[in-house]
Design a protein around this motif. Structure first.
Motif, PDB file in Angstrom:
ATOM      1  N   UNK A  19       0.790  -1.404   0.005  1.00 37.11           N
ATOM      2  CA  UNK A  19       0.030  -0.178  -0.070  1.00 37.11           C
ATOM      3  C   UNK A  19       0.827   1.474   0.082  1.00 37.11           C
ATOM      4  N   UNK A  20       2.090   1.138   0.404  1.00 38.45           N
ATOM      5  CA  UNK A  20       3.012   2.262   0.412  1.00 38.45           C
ATOM      6  C   UNK A  20       3.128   2.559  -1.163  1.00 38.45           C
ATOM      7  N   UNK A  21       3.740   3.860  -1.350  1.00 36.61           N
ATOM      8  CA  UNK A  21       4.225   4.407  -2.772  1.00 36.61           C
ATOM      9  C   UNK A  21       5.241   3.615  -3.044  1.00 36.61           C
ATOM     10  N   UNK A  22       5.173   2.831  -4.360  1.00 34.64           N
ATOM     11  CA  UNK A  22       6.303   2.086  -5.128  1.00 34.64           C
ATOM     12  C   UNK A  22       6.650   2.646  -5.864  1.00 34.64           C
ATOM     13  N   UNK A  23       7.875   3.066  -6.348  1.00 35.96           N
ATOM     14  CA  UNK A  23       8.503   3.869  -7.602  1.00 35.96           C
ATOM     15  C   UNK A  23       9.805   3.084  -7.992  1.00 35.96           C
ATOM     16  N   UNK A  24      10.283   3.374  -8.909  1.00 35.51           N
ATOM     17  CA  UNK A  24      11.308   2.645  -9.521  1.00 35.51           C
ATOM     18  C   UNK A  24      12.542   2.555  -8.631  1.00 35.51           C
ATOM     19  N   UNK A  25      12.666   3.289  -7.564  1.00 33.11           N
ATOM     20  CA  UNK A  25      13.904   3.636  -6.748  1.00 33.11           C
ATOM     21  C   UNK A  25      13.655   2.361  -5.622  1.00 33.11           C
ATOM     22  N   UNK A  26      12.679   1.990  -5.139  1.00 34.85           N
ATOM     23  CA  UNK A  26      12.315   1.262  -3.990  1.00 34.85           C
ATOM     24  C   UNK A  26      11.784  -0.170  -4.432  1.00 34.85           C
ATOM     25  N   UNK A  27      11.387  -0.179  -5.745  1.00 32.91           N
ATOM     26  CA  UNK A  27      10.513  -1.569  -6.185  1.00 32.91           C
ATOM     27  C   UNK A  27      11.173  -2.523  -5.832  1.00 32.91           C
ATOM     28  N   UNK A  28      12.518  -2.915  -6.142  1.00 37.15           N
ATOM     29  CA  UNK A  28      13.235  -4.142  -6.007  1.00 37.15           C
ATOM     30  C   UNK A  28      13.302  -4.404  -4.598  1.00 37.15           C
TER      31      UNK A  28
END
Length: 117
Positions: A19-28
């Motif tokens: 549910x938290x914001x997931x972007x390309x920086x923290x996706x992995x």
């Protein structure tokens, strides 16, 4: 003690993670944590067996509902990743096309072809 409570808590933490914001920086990082939780939950699920009490049945239904929400969020992450990969491929094509604009042009203009052998 209720056997479903640890599964419920783990599923709830998985849902909060997605549910938290997931972007390309923290996706992995998010996917790695999620995968570890999935494995842990799988082991807990294998350990339980019927018959279930009424409380366990209610928690089980709540877990099923949360699983559906988790599945939708995972599909959204997969879709976003797929779109990002398409953009990277398009950017590679554009860069190649810009650096060598005449690479893919196939023209016979100015060329002599001898038909006889």
């Amino acid at each position: 003690m209720n056997r479903i409570v640890p599964i419920y808590q783990l599923t709830e933490s998985m849902l909060q993670l997605l549910s938290q914001e997931i972007d390309s920086h923290n996706r992995e990082e998010v996917i790695d944590i999620f995968q570890k939780k999935m494995e842990e939950r799988g082991q807990l699920l294998e350990a339980i067996a019927p018959p279930y009490t009424q409380d366990e049945d209610k928690l089980g239904k709540a877990v099923v509902q949360m699983n559906q929400d988790i599945e939708q969020k995972i599909k959204y992450i997969f879709f976003a990743l797929k779109n990002e990969m398409k953009q990277v491929q398009q950017q590679k094509k554009s860069t190649t096309s810009y650096s060598n604009p005449y690479k893919n042009i196939q023209s016979m203009d100015g060329m002599f072809l001898d038909q006889k052998k």
